[in-house]
Enzyme design. Structure first.
Site, PDB file in Angstrom:
ATOM      1  N   SER A 701       4.802   1.881   4.768  1.00  0.00           N
ATOM      2  CA  SER A 701       3.859   2.037   3.644  1.00  0.00           C
ATOM      3  C   SER A 701       3.079   3.344   3.697  1.00  0.00           C
ATOM      4  O   SER A 701       2.173   3.539   2.894  1.00  0.00           O
ATOM      5  CB  SER A 701       2.879   0.861   3.616  1.00  0.00           C
ATOM      6  OG  SER A 701       2.084   0.843   4.789  1.00  0.00           O
ATOM      7  N   LYS A 744      -5.300  -4.642   1.777  1.00  0.00           N
ATOM      8  CA  LYS A 744      -5.538  -3.204   1.774  1.00  0.00           C
ATOM      9  C   LYS A 744      -6.604  -2.828   0.743  1.00  0.00           C
ATOM     10  O   LYS A 744      -7.463  -1.965   0.993  1.00  0.00           O
ATOM     11  CB  LYS A 744      -4.239  -2.458   1.481  1.00  0.00           C
ATOM     12  CG  LYS A 744      -3.197  -2.570   2.599  1.00  0.00           C
ATOM     13  CD  LYS A 744      -1.901  -1.882   2.219  1.00  0.00           C
ATOM     14  CE  LYS A 744      -0.865  -1.972   3.325  1.00  0.00           C
ATOM     15  NZ  LYS A 744       0.411  -1.335   2.959  1.00  0.00           N
TER      16      LYS A 744
END
Length: 819
Positions: A701, A744
């Protein structure tokens, strides 16, 4: 003396005499035999003979349903005729009537002495009861073969008499002293317990050697049978132990008590039968129990096997068979209970309510198999208890952490000392119902070794197509687990075998946001800790700032376990202050604020990740997922003279290293488009570093963050500090999807980030992001790295500088303040 035919032994002497037959009795010449006559015809003929010549012929009845053509491989030639509607042998014995006695019941008892063999010739006349019979005289046979066979027969007979004390001494002496071979054979045949067919064969055989041959075979068999019986009796006698003697004595005592009406047998068995009568047991279980009860009755109570057998029966009766609790199908009430015990967890609550709705629709007890996967402290176990209460079911829990033996699941076989059922059957006994909520805690921590693989044993337990006939090695009776609602818990799914994970409906608990933790603390944790530490009924409260302080700077976890312990620590410190008299007026309200937290617990234990205060060249802000929630990462890049090598530091995993390689290759391949001179890659080395090197980092990511930092370094353009980004990149510059959007996003907001860049493919994941985060954060979706660079390398809009908040003053615990 009459002339004798040497081949048949027949004489010309024909006798007219009366005849009788006695079923089941075969007479031999020279033998003294008592008979009981019940047939009127036999009685009449016997009385007539007694008043006349006292001679009477006795013909044996032919065996029924038996082959009389051969015996022991020897052919027979037995003919028969009708006498009083009975098929009788045509060879019989002429007897002298020694004595006659009449009895009140109408029977007549006679004593006969056999004289010689006879053959039936026919009736004297149609009206006469007399029969014509011809005497059979056996020629003398003094051959050596006959003498040897007679001697062997006598020896075998003596051996038989040595095994049995029932033979009279006179008979033994007579056999030894006889010199007539024919008489010896007839006397032995009459004395030994041969079958009727065997005796009939000896009686009807014409030649003496044929009789001796058959006699030898039969005597050998009797000797072997008696010898074997004697050995068995000797072994049984020698093996008679104290427990066996006690068994016979107890059986006698039990019989005596039953005769006196003082007892009804073994009290343990009586109790077992009473328990069986009160239970609704399946037929196969009843059959097993009846068999075990019969076995238990044969075992002395003092024997070790008795306790083993009794324990097995007790286990079968203790396990719930067809004992179900009624499910609470009121969805509104179940929802109320779930909301009362847990804050949030919308997906899980909906799954339980959906199951209750299905129960109402199909009206059966088949339950789902659920697996909660999430970090420690998020409430997986307590959620199982709430589900059981909401459904009105019993709750039972077993921990599988560290279990390595398959027998822990399936049980031990009863051949082992101390054998017990497995954890599953033990849990069912503890639950006391056939449809509990059964929690399998820490299923991801199962082990395996030479004793077996417990995870494989769980495949049968957690398979809806198999668990209706679960087989425990101890019970050895199929048990139905299809009505049990199994809930497994795990921290991670990586260590759960694939086939086992495939059988469960996985629900993930990713962890709580700071807002959710605050609600949980105010509703559950603080009241519980106040009560446990003696503050029940006292006016003690924590301010909202104090709760935020504990969540952000004194704990770092996905769940709330450490947070609860920290509240407990605060309560203990307050309790000490009250006991030591620092707080004199105990009736006044006590309010704990953020400043008091610092004084009681000391300096902050964790530092929050904060966004950069200004744009910087070569530094980009990424986002990461951890087991305790989301966070931000500062990706730093540097360039120094060299040969074009790329160095990676910061405890990066293989996946993240590959992302860095892909980002570096993309920048080199598109250098001209990005305004970068290609010669810079030949004359310089490049270094990518992710701070906090002690913490391992990995995952697909960080591609766009790494690319942005490298392009900023090579172009000299600063990266915007008010943005955070996450997304993977391929060599064509496409931005691909990632995971953990919810965590996140929360972590970025907590660090002061209000703008987030996500891959276009993750737009759908905003449904999982809390509403308060959606209100405060602006999300930008991209599909190409060029879109990211256009946003991140542009000059940020000018904003007025924020005034620095004054430092808080040190305060003590205040009394009488409102929350």
């Amino acid at each position: 003396m009459d002339d004798i035919d040497e081949n048949t032994g027949m004489t010309d002497d024909v006798v007219e005499t009366l005849a009788i037959t006695q079923p089941g009795t075969i007479l031999f010449p020279f033998a003294l035999t008592p008979l009981v006559l019940e047939n009127p015809g036999n009685i009449a003929r016997a009385e007539k003979a007694a008043s006349g010549s006292r001679l009477i012929a006795v013909f044996p009845e032919m065996p029924k349903n038996e082959d009389v053509s051969e015996i022991q491989g020897i052919e027979l030639n037995v003919t028969s005729f009708k006498l009083d509607d009975h098929d009788v042998s045509s060879i019989g014995v002429l007897c002298r009537l020694v004595k006659t006695l009449k009895f009140p019941d109408g029977t007549v008892r006679i004593l006969l002495r056999g004289l010689e063999r006879i053959r039936y010739e026919g009736p004297v006349s149609e009206d006469s009861p007399l029969l014509k019979v011809r005497k059979i005289v056996q020629p003398e046979d003094n051959s050596i073969e006959t003498a040897a066979m007679v001697r062997n027969a006598v020896k075998q007979f003596q051996e038989i008499t040595s095994f049995s004390p029932n033979f009279p001494e006179e008979l033994k002496i007579a056999i030894i002293n006889l010199t007539d071979n024919v008489r010896i054979v007839d006397l032995i045949a009459d004395s030994v317990n041969f079958s009727n067919l065997e005796k009939l064969a000896i009686l009807t055989m014409e030649k003496l050697q044929d009789r001796l041959h058959l006699m030898t075979i039969l005597l050998n068999r009797e000797v072997e049978v008696l010898r074997l019986g004697s050995e068995i009796q000797s072994q049984v006698h020698n093996a008679m132990s104290k427990s066996q003697r006690e068994f016979f004595l107890r059986e006698q005592l039990r019989t005596i008590k039953e005769e006196l009406g003082e007892g009804s047998g073994n009290p343990d068995i009586v109790r077992i039968q009473e328990r069986m009568s009160k239970l609704d047991l399946p037929e196969n279980v009843v059959d097993v129990l009846n068999k075990e009860i019969e076995r238990l009755e044969m075992i002395p109570q003092a024997a070790a096997e008795y306790n083993i057998a009794y324990t097995y029966i007790d286990w079968i009766l203790s396990v719930p068979w067809n004992q179900f609790t009624d499910d609470r199908l009121d969805i509104a009430e179940a929802k109320k209970i779930l909301d009362r015990d847990h804050y949030g967890l919308k997906d899980i609550k909906e799954r339980i309510l959906e199951f209750l709705a299905v129960l109402q629709m199909k009206n059966n007890r088949k339950a789902p198999i659920i697996c909660f996967i999430g970090p420690p402290g998020v409430g997986k176990t307590s959620l199982g208890k709430s589900i059981a209460e909401a459904m009105g079911r019993k709750f039972v829990r077993i921990s599988l952490g560290g279990v390595r033996d398959e027998a822990e699941i399936r049980g031990h076989r009863r051949t082992y000392i101390g054998a017990l059922p497995g954890r599953i059957i033990q849990g069912m006994k503890k639950a006391g119902s056939s449809n509990p909520v059964f929690m399998l805690d820490e299923i991801d921590k199962l082990g395996n070794d030479f004793r077996g693989d417990p995870a494989s044993a769980l495949l049968e337990v957690l398979d809806p197509q198999q668990n209706f006939s679960f087989s425990d090695h101890y019970l050895e009776v199929d048990y139905d687990l299809s009505s049990v609602m199994f809930i497994a818990t795990a921290n991670i799914s990586d260590t759960i075998p694939g086939p086992l994970l495939d059988r469960m409906d996985v629900i993930r608990l990713p962890g709580y946001t700071a807002t959710e933790k605050k609600h949980i603390a105010e509703q559950f944790l603080i009241p519980r800790q106040l009560e446990e530490n003696g503050f029940a009924g006292k006016k003690v409260s924590f301010t909202s700032d104090a709760t935020d302080e504990l969540i952000s700077y004194y704990t770092r976890e996905a769940g709330v376990r450490q947070l609860e312990r920290t509240f407990g620590q605060l309560c203990r410190k307050l309790a000490r202050k009250i006991v030591e008299g620092e707080l004199k007026d105990q009736d006044q309200p006590v309010v704990v604020d953020a400043e008091e937290i610092h004084r009681l617990l000391g300096a902050r234990k964790f530092i929050m990740d904060e966004a950069m205060s200004e744009p910087q060249i070569g530094v980009a802000t990424g986002m990461a997922w951890t087991s305790v929630g989301g966070t931000i990462l500062q990706v730093e890049t540097a360039m120094m003279p060299g040969k074009g090598e790329l160095k990676l530091t910061g405890s990066l995993g293989n996946v993240m290293k590959e992302s860095a390689m892909a980002a570096f290759s993309y920048v080199k391949g598109h250098a001209r488009e990005l305004g970068i001179k290609s010669s810079v890659f030949d004359k310089n080395d490049f270094h990518i570093h992710v701070p906090d090197g002690a913490t391992p980092k990995d995952g697909p990511s960080a591609g766009i963050t790494l690319t942005t930092a490298l392009v900023s370094l090579l172009t000299g353009k600063p990266v915007r500090h008010d943005y955070a980004m996450t997304g993977e990149i391929n060599l064509r510059g496409k931005v691909t999807a990632i995971g953990g959007v919810k965590e996140k996003s929360i972590g970025a907001l907590r660090a002061g980030i209000s703008n987030i860049i996500l891959p276009e493919e993750n737009r759908k994941d905003l449904e999982d992001v809390p509403e308060d985060v959606l209100r405060q954060v602006k999300f930008t979706f991209v599909s190409e790295i060029s879109q990211v660079l256009k946003i991140m390398l542009a000059k940020p809009p000018k904003t007025p500088p924020k005034k620095k908040a004054p430092a808080p003053r040190r305060k003590t615990v205040r009394k009488g303040a409102a929350k």
